[in-house]
Design a protein around this motif. Sequence first.
Motif: not given
Length: 550
Positions: A227-235, A237-247, A321-330
Amino acid sequence: MTNRTALELRAIGAGLERYHWVAALLLVGLGLALRLGSFDEYWVNADEGIYLNAASGDWARLQDLILTNAHPPLFYLILFGMSVLSDDYVWLRIPSLLCGCLAILAVHLLARRIAGWPAGLFAAGMLAISPAGIMLSQVIRPYSMLLASLSFAIWLLLCELTEPQRRQRIGYVLLICSSLLLHYSAIILLPGIAACILLARVSGQIDGARFRQLSLLQLPAALITAGLILLHIVPELMGSELQALARDDGWLEGFYPASFDAVWEDLLGILAYCFGSELIGSALLLFLIGLLMPLAQARSAVLGLLLGSLLAAIGLAAFGLYPFGPTRHAIYLMPLLLLSMSLVIGRAYALGLRRAWPLDLCILLILLFPGISNSLLGAQEVEVSMRQEQRLRPETIAAALRILDSQAESEGVILMDQRCFNTLAPILGEAADASFAGLSSRGYQSFAWQGWTVVVSESWVITASHANSEREDHLLKLLEKVAAGSPEIPLADQQRVLILADGRIPRVVQDFLSLLPESESGGALILASHNLTSFHVFAIDMRRYLELMN
């Protein structure tokens, strides 16, 4: 070691085991004391401002935040509910503080279940003093809650493998689903959980009926993930300005390893982020040895959990698809790191009671003298690209306010972007509260604050150079919107406009300077500039800026 000495050691061990809960609670108390330090002084940064926004009491605004930000909805909803009592930023940090302490208890239970009470105390102690654990317990973010819920969920799952109980199954389902709704990194542990259950069946630890029962137990988590992938992540977040800014131009740049060397360095970085750069070697050595322990002890389910999750994390990072490194995301890896390390401690204690004291001595040297491990593994030679959290202390805020007072003029205008607005939300007070709801309605928001007219751009970071003049986050676009929507604000006609920006690198300042001819000094455009710690205040001649752009 004589038989008498061995018997005495076993007696001491039995006594310690009887009262190990006292030690565990003392470690929780230590963790609480460390997390209370500067708890009410750590000023809100941009991410915390987003969560303050969620607690502003506007349901429509909350829905917009949930859709447009990069996290699932649960933490936003918790803050929204808490705001019924207060939206003070210290009050909203309390869930992080409490869950940061509960996580210490959770990893104690997890490690104790698999490797005995010494391992449990080791895991609890490591998390109690963890720099990442302390920092994430002091801010309005979901990571401490995620850490606690994941640790308890994994503990219940491993309990269920050996001693099935209905309440354990209910608790596991609730906690793993809560983890998925708190942060998307929890999805990465699902392959590890699947490998854990599968290898438990292959190794004969569970029979076919139990395998089917445990597999069905994962259905709610699978449905929520879908549900999260279909309702939020794909429509959204994927390809969004936020994703581009973060990456590509932001806080996650460089944390998508493209080689084995990069994976190794990022793993070292994660250990440094979680346990401190001084303990990289010791933590790495214990972690790697711990990965081998399930093989020696025929615990294939634990090995599947560790390796399945770690390989999934590396694979997702390799595909960007998801970061791997010394950040709070790990931080979602913390329970697994501690579990692997604790296996070594538990094994060393068990062998020590059997007169294998040289192994205990080696482990003690690893823990007490981390420099030895760093040298053996060459860890001190690896440059870890640590993404430090930006701290905005009260003294920095006070200095900025003094600068604003010294720059005060009639009809003064302050310009800031969304990032800076979120950072300053606590000191903007009621003015910020009133502005949260309408910030995105016109692409900007304006309000009065301490005698100034404040204009806030919807853009996360304002750009101002020729190269980006067609972008929606450009200063020219903001000027057009203000002129059309608020003609009473003479923003474009001001010769002196103050701009506030937080962050290590004030990109907007560089944009302004790039407009000037090489022979011309910045003084013709930038009238005053004050560089504070993690914060910048500067004044520009807006008329001069428009001349240069035209």
